[in-house]
Design an enzyme around this catalytic site. Structure first.
Site, PDB file in Angstrom:
ATOM      1  N   ASN A   9       0.886  -1.179   0.123  1.00  0.00           N
ATOM      2  CA  ASN A   9      -0.283  -0.356   0.012  1.00  0.00           C
ATOM      3  C   ASN A   9       1.297   1.079   0.169  1.00  0.00           C
ATOM      4  O   ASN A   9       1.372   2.070   1.359  1.00  0.00           O
ATOM      5  CB  ASN A   9      -0.578  -0.418   0.674  1.00  0.00           C
ATOM      6  CG  ASN A   9      -1.748   1.184   1.459  1.00  0.00           C
ATOM      7  OD1 ASN A   9      -1.877   2.519   0.892  1.00  0.00           O
ATOM      8  ND2 ASN A   9      -2.521   1.865   2.922  1.00  0.00           N
ATOM      9  N   LYS A  11       0.168   4.321  -0.332  1.00  0.00           N
ATOM     10  CA  LYS A  11      -0.688   5.258   0.177  1.00  0.00           C
ATOM     11  C   LYS A  11       0.153   6.530  -0.501  1.00  0.00           C
ATOM     12  O   LYS A  11       0.321   6.529  -2.204  1.00  0.00           O
ATOM     13  CB  LYS A  11       0.046   5.135   1.477  1.00  0.00           C
ATOM     14  CG  LYS A  11      -0.003   4.509   2.267  1.00  0.00           C
ATOM     15  CD  LYS A  11      -0.122   4.439   3.896  1.00  0.00           C
ATOM     16  CE  LYS A  11      -0.454   3.309   4.626  1.00  0.00           C
ATOM     17  NZ  LYS A  11       0.197   3.381   6.154  1.00  0.00           N
ATOM     18  N   HIS A  98     -10.011   1.437   5.725  1.00  0.00           N
ATOM     19  CA  HIS A  98      -8.043   1.173   5.823  1.00  0.00           C
ATOM     20  C   HIS A  98      -8.918   2.669   6.494  1.00  0.00           C
ATOM     21  O   HIS A  98      -9.499   3.348   6.284  1.00  0.00           O
ATOM     22  CB  HIS A  98      -7.973   1.764   4.497  1.00  0.00           C
ATOM     23  CG  HIS A  98      -5.932   2.039   5.127  1.00  0.00           C
ATOM     24  ND1 HIS A  98      -5.827   3.154   6.214  1.00  0.00           N
ATOM     25  CD2 HIS A  98      -5.023   1.667   5.366  1.00  0.00           C
ATOM     26  CE1 HIS A  98      -4.372   2.477   6.619  1.00  0.00           C
ATOM     27  NE2 HIS A  98      -4.100   2.064   6.064  1.00  0.00           N
ATOM     28  N   GLU A 100      -6.911   4.767   7.754  1.00  0.00           N
ATOM     29  CA  GLU A 100      -7.033   6.368   7.510  1.00  0.00           C
ATOM     30  C   GLU A 100      -7.853   7.164   6.606  1.00  0.00           C
ATOM     31  O   GLU A 100      -8.428   7.996   6.825  1.00  0.00           O
ATOM     32  CB  GLU A 100      -5.883   6.543   6.757  1.00  0.00           C
ATOM     33  CG  GLU A 100      -4.636   6.229   7.392  1.00  0.00           C
ATOM     34  CD  GLU A 100      -3.436   5.749   6.559  1.00  0.00           C
ATOM     35  OE1 GLU A 100      -3.429   5.479   5.264  1.00  0.00           O
ATOM     36  OE2 GLU A 100      -2.074   5.103   7.552  1.00  0.00           O
ATOM     37  N   GLU A 170      -5.299  -4.682  11.101  1.00  0.00           N
ATOM     38  CA  GLU A 170      -4.138  -3.599  10.988  1.00  0.00           C
ATOM     39  C   GLU A 170      -4.743  -2.909  12.597  1.00  0.00           C
ATOM     40  O   GLU A 170      -5.595  -1.785  12.234  1.00  0.00           O
ATOM     41  CB  GLU A 170      -5.127  -2.911   9.790  1.00  0.00           C
ATOM     42  CG  GLU A 170      -3.878  -3.336   8.533  1.00  0.00           C
ATOM     43  CD  GLU A 170      -3.456  -2.969   7.521  1.00  0.00           C
ATOM     44  OE1 GLU A 170      -2.110  -3.132   6.712  1.00  0.00           O
ATOM     45  OE2 GLU A 170      -4.351  -1.675   7.257  1.00  0.00           O
ATOM     46  N   GLY A 176       2.365   2.411  10.630  1.00  0.00           N
ATOM     47  CA  GLY A 176       3.672   3.422  10.016  1.00  0.00           C
ATOM     48  C   GLY A 176       3.788   3.849  12.009  1.00  0.00           C
ATOM     49  O   GLY A 176       4.517   4.922  11.816  1.00  0.00           O
ATOM     50  N   SER A 215       3.604  -1.900  10.090  1.00  0.00           N
ATOM     51  CA  SER A 215       4.626  -2.164  10.393  1.00  0.00           C
ATOM     52  C   SER A 215       5.159  -3.019   9.961  1.00  0.00           C
ATOM     53  O   SER A 215       6.512  -3.803  10.745  1.00  0.00           O
ATOM     54  CB  SER A 215       5.041  -1.096  11.891  1.00  0.00           C
ATOM     55  OG  SER A 215       4.451   0.145  12.334  1.00  0.00           O
TER      56      SER A 215
HETATM   57  P1  PGA Z   1       2.299   0.145   7.400  1.00  0.00           P
HETATM   58  O1  PGA Z   1       1.286   0.670   6.875  1.00  0.00           O
HETATM   59  O2  PGA Z   1       3.266  -0.439   6.999  1.00  0.00           O
HETATM   60  O3  PGA Z   1       3.516   1.812   7.204  1.00  0.00           O
HETATM   61  O4  PGA Z   1       2.554   0.559   9.339  1.00  0.00           O
HETATM   62  C1  PGA Z   1       0.364  -0.766   7.273  1.00  0.00           C
HETATM   63  C2  PGA Z   1      -1.084  -0.011   6.002  1.00  0.00           C
HETATM   64  O5  PGA Z   1      -1.309   1.506   6.497  1.00  0.00           O
HETATM   65  O6  PGA Z   1      -1.617  -0.880   5.781  1.00  0.00           O
END
Ligand code: PGA
Length: 253
Positions: A9, A11, A98, A100, A170, A176, A215
């Protein structure tokens, strides 16, 4: 037996040069990974066509993904992109719900369910993201939160739709932050999700891929992938470097 799926992903990252380099790196690395491991990449809407052209020319097993979609087919929805538009570009995986999107763009469970249905109606596979915040985990309501997010789609679309869907667990506190859930913590929630599905349809539960996200990097991927109910990963930050992403995919072999 469920085969692993690893999805990058990206982003809101990347310019045309970075995207070219990333895709070329992944194309170069693909032959080192078993064919049974599925790989997908989700660039921004703007870069889908660029990525799709590179993938088409390489003719390797790498799935084209998108990070979002709108639920309507067409119309006066300024700034939105529809599922038929994505399908026409060769997209076969679409992330939906997601955290976010839920948090920063106030997406409701109801909207997420509508998006989920639109993705499937256009013969693409939704990757439904669910997960709890740190506060919710500390309150001991992880199970309740995650299952409620899952239920919002089941209520609206039925259990059968999970025959063609992927779930990504998640935990928001792990996204992140560099703070990965331990393999035990992740497995525990994956098991709960699969058992919940099994109560409604054992075949769906046995076949569905449940990815872990938060992460994930080359250093922790293998121990996560070794867990009974973890079928791969949705990778954010670590997918922005081709060698690191390929290394995570190799751990899924
Ligand atoms: P990350 O993000 O691996 O940077 O923690 C995962 C995600 O948001 O799908």
């Amino acid at each position: 037996m469920r085969h692993k799926l690893v999805v990058g992903n990206w982003k809101m990252h990347g310019d045309r040069d970075l995207i070219n380099r990333l895709v070329e790196g992944i194309i170069d690395g693909r032959p080192q990974i078993s064919e049974t491991v599925e790989i997908g990449i989700c660039p921004t809407y703007l870069h889908i066509e660029q990525v799709a052209k590179l993938l088409l020319a390489a003719n390797l097993k790498i799935r084209m993904g998108a990070q979002n979609v709108y639920c309507e087919e067409k119309g006066a929805y300024t700034g939105e992109v529809s599922a038929p538009m994505l399908a026409q570009l060769g997209v076969s995986l679409v992330i939906v719900g997601h955290s976010e999107r839920r948090e920063l763009f106030a997406e409701s469970d109801a909207l997420i369910a509508e998006k989920f249905k639109a993705i499937q109606a256009n013969n693409m596979t939704p990757i439904l993201c669910i997960g709890e915040s740190l506060e919710q985990r500390e309150q001991g309501i992880t199970e309740e939160i995650v299952l409620a997010q899952l239920d919002a789609v089941i209520r609206e679309a039925g259990i059968d739709v999970f025959n063609n869907a992927v779930i990504a667990y998640e935990p928001i506190w792990a996204i992140g932050t560099g703070k990965t859930a331990t393999p035990d913590q992740a497995q525990e929630v994956h098991r709960i999700i699969r058992e919940y599905l099994a109560d409604q349809d054992t075949e769906v539960a046995a076949a569905i891929k449940i990815l872990y996200g938060g992460s994930v990097k080359s250093g922790n991927a293998r121990e996560l992938f070794d867990q009974a109910d973890i079928d791969g990963s949705l990778v954010g930050g670590a997918s922005l470097e081709a060698a690191e992403f390929i290394s995570i995919c190799k751990s899924a072999d």
